[in-house]
Design a protein around this motif. Structure first.
Motif, PDB file in Angstrom:
ATOM      1  N   SER A 303       0.824  -1.204   0.000  1.00  0.00           N
ATOM      2  CA  SER A 303       0.000   0.000   0.000  1.00  0.00           C
ATOM      3  C   SER A 303       0.864   1.262   0.000  1.00  0.00           C
ATOM      4  O   SER A 303       0.550   2.239  -0.678  1.00  0.00           O
ATOM      5  CB  SER A 303      -0.935  -0.009   1.216  1.00  0.00           C
ATOM      6  N   LEU A 304       1.968   1.242   0.742  1.00  0.00           N
ATOM      7  CA  LEU A 304       2.887   2.379   0.716  1.00  0.00           C
ATOM      8  C   LEU A 304       3.536   2.521  -0.650  1.00  0.00           C
ATOM      9  O   LEU A 304       3.731   3.633  -1.142  1.00  0.00           O
ATOM     10  CB  LEU A 304       3.955   2.200   1.795  1.00  0.00           C
ATOM     11  N   GLY A 305       3.867   1.388  -1.270  1.00  0.00           N
ATOM     12  CA  GLY A 305       4.531   1.438  -2.564  1.00  0.00           C
ATOM     13  C   GLY A 305       3.666   1.983  -3.676  1.00  0.00           C
ATOM     14  O   GLY A 305       4.161   2.694  -4.564  1.00  0.00           O
ATOM     15  N   ARG A 306       2.368   1.682  -3.659  1.00  0.00           N
ATOM     16  CA  ARG A 306       1.508   2.192  -4.730  1.00  0.00           C
ATOM     17  C   ARG A 306       1.040   3.628  -4.467  1.00  0.00           C
ATOM     18  O   ARG A 306       0.339   4.204  -5.283  1.00  0.00           O
ATOM     19  CB  ARG A 306       0.301   1.289  -4.909  1.00  0.00           C
ATOM     20  N   SER A 307       1.417   4.180  -3.303  1.00  0.00           N
ATOM     21  CA  SER A 307       1.081   5.568  -2.986  1.00  0.00           C
ATOM     22  C   SER A 307       2.257   6.516  -3.191  1.00  0.00           C
ATOM     23  O   SER A 307       2.141   7.695  -2.863  1.00  0.00           O
ATOM     24  CB  SER A 307       0.580   5.672  -1.539  1.00  0.00           C
ATOM     25  N   LEU A 308       3.380   6.009  -3.710  1.00  0.00           N
ATOM     26  CA  LEU A 308       4.573   6.837  -3.846  1.00  0.00           C
ATOM     27  C   LEU A 308       4.415   7.887  -4.925  1.00  0.00           C
ATOM     28  O   LEU A 308       3.611   7.735  -5.863  1.00  0.00           O
ATOM     29  CB  LEU A 308       5.787   5.953  -4.166  1.00  0.00           C
ATOM     30  N   HIS A 309       5.187   8.930  -4.803  1.00  0.00           N
ATOM     31  CA  HIS A 309       5.242   9.964  -5.837  1.00  0.00           C
ATOM     32  C   HIS A 309       5.874   9.388  -7.100  1.00  0.00           C
ATOM     33  O   HIS A 309       6.687   8.457  -7.044  1.00  0.00           O
ATOM     34  CB  HIS A 309       6.035  11.169  -5.322  1.00  0.00           C
ATOM     35  N   SER A 310       5.512   9.944  -8.244  1.00  0.00           N
ATOM     36  CA  SER A 310       5.994   9.399  -9.515  1.00  0.00           C
ATOM     37  C   SER A 310       7.504   9.485  -9.659  1.00  0.00           C
ATOM     38  O   SER A 310       8.112   8.675 -10.363  1.00  0.00           O
ATOM     39  CB  SER A 310       5.315  10.136 -10.682  1.00  0.00           C
ATOM     40  N   SER A 311       8.133  10.426  -8.984  1.00  0.00           N
ATOM     41  CA  SER A 311       9.585  10.584  -9.097  1.00  0.00           C
ATOM     42  C   SER A 311      10.352   9.907  -7.963  1.00  0.00           C
ATOM     43  O   SER A 311      11.586   9.968  -7.945  1.00  0.00           O
ATOM     44  CB  SER A 311       9.947  12.073  -9.117  1.00  0.00           C
ATOM     45  N   PHE A 312       9.640   9.277  -7.039  1.00  0.00           N
ATOM     46  CA  PHE A 312      10.326   8.731  -5.861  1.00  0.00           C
ATOM     47  C   PHE A 312      11.251   7.576  -6.229  1.00  0.00           C
ATOM     48  O   PHE A 312      12.376   7.494  -5.730  1.00  0.00           O
ATOM     49  CB  PHE A 312       9.289   8.267  -4.835  1.00  0.00           C
ATOM     50  N   GLN A 313      10.807   6.683  -7.095  1.00  0.00           N
ATOM     51  CA  GLN A 313      11.630   5.521  -7.425  1.00  0.00           C
ATOM     52  C   GLN A 313      12.915   5.926  -8.141  1.00  0.00           C
ATOM     53  O   GLN A 313      13.979   5.359  -7.885  1.00  0.00           O
ATOM     54  CB  GLN A 313      10.838   4.539  -8.285  1.00  0.00           C
ATOM     55  N   GLN A 314      12.830   6.915  -9.023  1.00  0.00           N
ATOM     56  CA  GLN A 314      14.035   7.377  -9.704  1.00  0.00           C
ATOM     57  C   GLN A 314      15.003   8.007  -8.707  1.00  0.00           C
ATOM     58  O   GLN A 314      16.220   7.752  -8.745  1.00  0.00           O
ATOM     59  CB  GLN A 314      13.674   8.374 -10.797  1.00  0.00           C
ATOM     60  N   LYS A 315      14.483   8.834  -7.807  1.00  0.00           N
ATOM     61  CA  LYS A 315      15.343   9.440  -6.792  1.00  0.00           C
ATOM     62  C   LYS A 315      15.915   8.381  -5.845  1.00  0.00           C
ATOM     63  O   LYS A 315      17.048   8.522  -5.368  1.00  0.00           O
ATOM     64  CB  LYS A 315      14.554  10.479  -5.994  1.00  0.00           C
ATOM     65  N   LEU A 316      15.148   7.339  -5.605  1.00  0.00           N
ATOM     66  CA  LEU A 316      15.640   6.261  -4.763  1.00  0.00           C
ATOM     67  C   LEU A 316      16.809   5.544  -5.428  1.00  0.00           C
ATOM     68  O   LEU A 316      17.796   5.205  -4.766  1.00  0.00           O
ATOM     69  CB  LEU A 316      14.504   5.271  -4.475  1.00  0.00           C
ATOM     70  N   ALA A 317      16.705   5.331  -6.731  1.00  0.00           N
ATOM     71  CA  ALA A 317      17.812   4.698  -7.453  1.00  0.00           C
ATOM     72  C   ALA A 317      19.044   5.590  -7.496  1.00  0.00           C
ATOM     73  O   ALA A 317      20.176   5.095  -7.570  1.00  0.00           O
ATOM     74  CB  ALA A 317      17.366   4.343  -8.872  1.00  0.00           C
ATOM     75  N   GLU A 318      18.847   6.900  -7.444  1.00  0.00           N
ATOM     76  CA  GLU A 318      19.969   7.835  -7.439  1.00  0.00           C
ATOM     77  C   GLU A 318      20.517   8.072  -6.037  1.00  0.00           C
ATOM     78  O   GLU A 318      21.556   8.723  -5.888  1.00  0.00           O
ATOM     79  CB  GLU A 318      19.533   9.174  -8.042  1.00  0.00           C
ATOM     80  N   GLY A 319      19.825   7.583  -5.016  1.00  0.00           N
ATOM     81  CA  GLY A 319      20.266   7.801  -3.642  1.00  0.00           C
ATOM     82  C   GLY A 319      19.968   9.187  -3.118  1.00  0.00           C
ATOM     83  O   GLY A 319      20.575   9.609  -2.122  1.00  0.00           O
ATOM     84  N   SER A 320      19.045   9.897  -3.728  1.00  0.00           N
ATOM     85  CA  SER A 320      18.767  11.286  -3.345  1.00  0.00           C
ATOM     86  C   SER A 320      17.342  11.489  -2.854  1.00  0.00           C
ATOM     87  O   SER A 320      16.840  12.611  -2.869  1.00  0.00           O
ATOM     88  CB  SER A 320      19.038  12.219  -4.530  1.00  0.00           C
ATOM     89  N   ALA A 321      16.653  10.429  -2.435  1.00  0.00           N
ATOM     90  CA  ALA A 321      15.307  10.542  -1.869  1.00  0.00           C
ATOM     91  C   ALA A 321      15.399  10.566  -0.351  1.00  0.00           C
ATOM     92  O   ALA A 321      16.139   9.782   0.248  1.00  0.00           O
ATOM     93  CB  ALA A 321      14.425   9.387  -2.334  1.00  0.00           C
TER      94      ALA A 321
END
Length: 670
Positions: A303-321
């Motif tokens: 439920s938390l994962g499907r509520s994320l912001h559209s840019s969160f996963q990209q920032k997570l991969a960059e280490g900047s979230a």
């Protein structure tokens, strides 16, 4: 990826193209042409150089490869009228048509893109190698905090460990498990939602299961809280809609009522409410039903994962979230991931647990509210990820922050030993022993080592005036004692300790604070080790806390008031025993039907009841609850009690039926 894998993919691609060739093309290729120019360097040779492969050089066009065709033409033709070069079919190879210039890196990249192959340089999970010439200030903190969402899927690790076929559940077992969970967590009629779970877009944290309730998130979302263009760091925050806030207030009332059945009813009506899922998961965990407890945690993460912001996963991969721990909505993710790490460790999926621990550290690396630095070393060693651990701890910012942590010092030596560098590992361990000389004494006691310690290390205790080091040492020993029991690590410890002849007269802890921070206390509370909890200061253990929000920070950022004021203490004081919620309802509802003459249920109230009546009415009025709202709450409570009684009767009837059926089966068998 290695050159061997690239060449294998190219050969497979070439074989498909050769099979699709038409007779016309073969005839045109068989035409006689003048002698070809001297052979150019093969594309495979360039791929070998680019990937540092250790195989021999690829020969030129005149050398034949047994049972494998050579690669077909990868570069585009310059013109349609350009003649094709001669192909010798008896040798089964095709010549690559290239210009007289050497093939550059762009041609290789284009070939790899054509085959849909991604190089290792784009893999966020690859070990981070920093250049020795780079200045410390040039290495950003985000570069060592990158998260690969593929490693957050425990199913991928299970497939790597046991194979794809081993992960296919038995039909009967899956049907039984699904029916059992459906009986426990099925949605009652009239519940909002009911839409199918989204399976088109991959969830960042957990993938949905077929047996989960088909409902929406209930009003959970995420927004951007702050953004720093200079560093590229983006801070996010979870947000609750009005309907979600209402459910949150109902949850607080259920917790105050101390009734697990009431909590279960709330979960059935709101199957993806995060805090309710966390609380029910903790209930099943205490009942030692770890399967259902882990399933509820996965549902919360989904439920938390499907509520994320559209840019969160990209920032997570960059280490900047980043996520601020000061917001209660964000703390739900911290607690959910922490408990899920514990569940993953019990299942032996250490690689996934290490990635989730790195995720929590990346959310707030400077504050680290859960002190993930105290557990990430153990998870990295269990997951066989020493390179990533060393790259993280040797970052200039984190090296200063972790200077007084014994687990980082000793685990760095074990990480070097896992990499095979025994000399460097011995140097690391010698420095760690010199800095924390009480750790070898505690390890020898836990491991039962027969070899005596050198005189310099005899009976060195943790400093009495430093409670922080006492807790850190006990935590490290309790968590890694089984790891040190490996024969290679035990021998390494004994051999290194035998080289320590003296210790410095002054402590090497520097100016580190000896007091217990709130984050360390929170970490100890979450580990649930009674021997460590007793080491916490009284001013921390006496604070108001809860299992769904342990030790919230003092500078809390509340976006709304989730707990009704003065209601929880009143419930605890009014309920006399047994089922607290039922006692509260049965004691409070008749008082709102008191007549003007003081009658209640056809009789006069005594002085004690009158005093209680005035006191509770005053408290409820001060809390802002009018009589009509309380009456509606009472009617709903009666309805909940009726549902619970029916469920209890159905469960008892089902149990009696199972017992009678078993008895009949036993009689027939006899």
């Amino acid at each position: 990826m290695s050159g061997r894998a690239v060449r294998k993919a190219l050969r497979q691609r070439e074989a498909e193209l050769l099979q699709a060739r038409t007779p016309t093309e073969e005839a045109s290729e068989s035409e006689e042409e003048p002698e070809a120019a001297p052979p150019k360097p093969s594309l495979f040779a360039l791929l070998k150089d680019a990937n540092d492969d250790d195989e021999g050089d690829i020969d030129d066009d005149d050398e034949q490869v047994e049972s494998e065709p050579q690669p077909v033409e990868l570069a585009s033709k310059k013109s349609k009228n350009k003649k094709k070069k001669k192909k010798k079919k008896d040798k089964g190879k095709a010549l690559a048509t290239e210009d007289t210039e050497a093939v550059d890196e762009d041609d290789i990249d284009r070939a790899l893109r054509e085959l849909n192959i991604k190089t290792q340089a784009h893999d966020a999970s690859a070990p981070i190698v920093t250049s020795s010439n780079a200045a410390p200030g040039q290495i950003s903190l985000s570069s060592v905090l990158k998260i690969d969402s593929r490693n957050l899927d425990a199913g991928n690790e299970m497939k790597r460990l046991f194979g794809r076929n081993a992960m296919r559940p038995d039909d009967n077992e899956g049907e039984t498990l699904g029916r059992r969970r459906d009986l426990r967590m099925r949605l009652p009629p009239g519940v909002a939602g009911g839409r199918a779970l989204t399976k088109g877009r991959r969830n960042t944290f957990v993938q949905p299961k077929d047996e989960w309730p088909k409902a929406g998130s209930g009003g959970l979302g995420m927004e951007i809280d702050d953004s720093d263009p200079a560093t590229g760091v983006t801070t996010y925050k979870f947000v609750h809609s009005r309907s979600y806030q209402s459910v949150q207030q109902q949850f607080v009332m259920c917790v105050a009522a101390m009734d697990p059945e009431r909590m279960n009813v709330l979960l059935q009506h709101n199957p993806y409410h995060i805090t309710t899922l966390l609380q029910c998961s903790e209930i099943f965990h205490h009942q030692r039903d770890f399967t259902v407890a882990g399933d509820l945690l996965e549902r919360a993460l989904f439920s938390l994962g499907r509520s994320l912001h559209s840019s969160f996963q990209q920032k997570l991969a960059e280490g900047s979230a980043r996520l601020s721990f000061r917001r209660p909505e964000n703390r739900e993710l911290f607690l959910c991931v922490w408990r899920y790490i514990t569940n993953l460790s019990q299942r032996g999926t250490w690689r996934t647990a290490e990635e989730f621990a790195r995720l929590l550290l990346a959310m707030d690396p400077e504050g680290d509210p859960y002190e993930m630095c105290l557990i990430i070393d153990f998870l990295a060693l269990k997951a066989r990820q020493p390179e990533r651990f060393l790259a993280l701890t040797e970052h200039p910012t984190l090296r200063r922050k972790y200077a007084d942590l014994p687990n980082i010092a000793f685990s760095s030596a074990l990480a070097q030993l896992q990499l095979g560098d025994e000399s460097l590992a011995t140097e690391y361990l010698s420095k760690a022993i010199t800095r924390f000389p009480w750790i070898p004494t505690m390890l020898y006691q836990e491991l039962g080592v027969s070899t005596q310690l050198p005189p310099a290390l005899w009976g060195v205790p943790p400093p009495d005036d430093n409670p922080r080091q006492q807790i850190l040492a006990s935590l490290y020993i309790e968590r890694t004692k089984d790891l040190w029991k490996q024969p290679a690590f035990t021998t390494f410890l004994v051999n290194t300790c035998s080289t320590i002849y003296n210790l410095p007269k002054t402590r090497l802890l520097g100016s580190s604070s000896p007091s217990v921070s709130m984050s360390l206390a929170r970490h100890v509370m979450l580990t649930a080790m009674p021997s460590l909890i007793t080491l916490l200061p009284r001013e921390i253990t006496s604070r108001d806390t809860s299992s769904f929000d342990p030790l919230p920070p003092d500078d809390d950022l509340l976006s709304y008031e989730a707990e009704p004021p003065n209601l929880a203490p009143m419930i605890r004081e009014t309920a006399g025993g047994g089922n607290a919620f039922s006692a509260f309802v049965m004691s409070i509802i008749p008082w709102f039907r008191v007549g003007e003459d003081g009658e209640i249920d056809g009789r006069q109230m005594n002085e004690t009841e009158r005093a209680q009546y005035r006191d509770i009415r005053q408290q409820l009025e001060q809390a802002g609850y009018p009589d009509d709202a309380l009456r509606r709450m009472g009617d709903e409570a009666y309805e909940v009690q009726r549902i619970m009684r029916e469920q209890q009767e159905d469960g008892q009837a089902e149990g009696r039926g199972q017992v009678e059926g078993a008895g009949r089966a036993e009689e027939e068998e006899t």
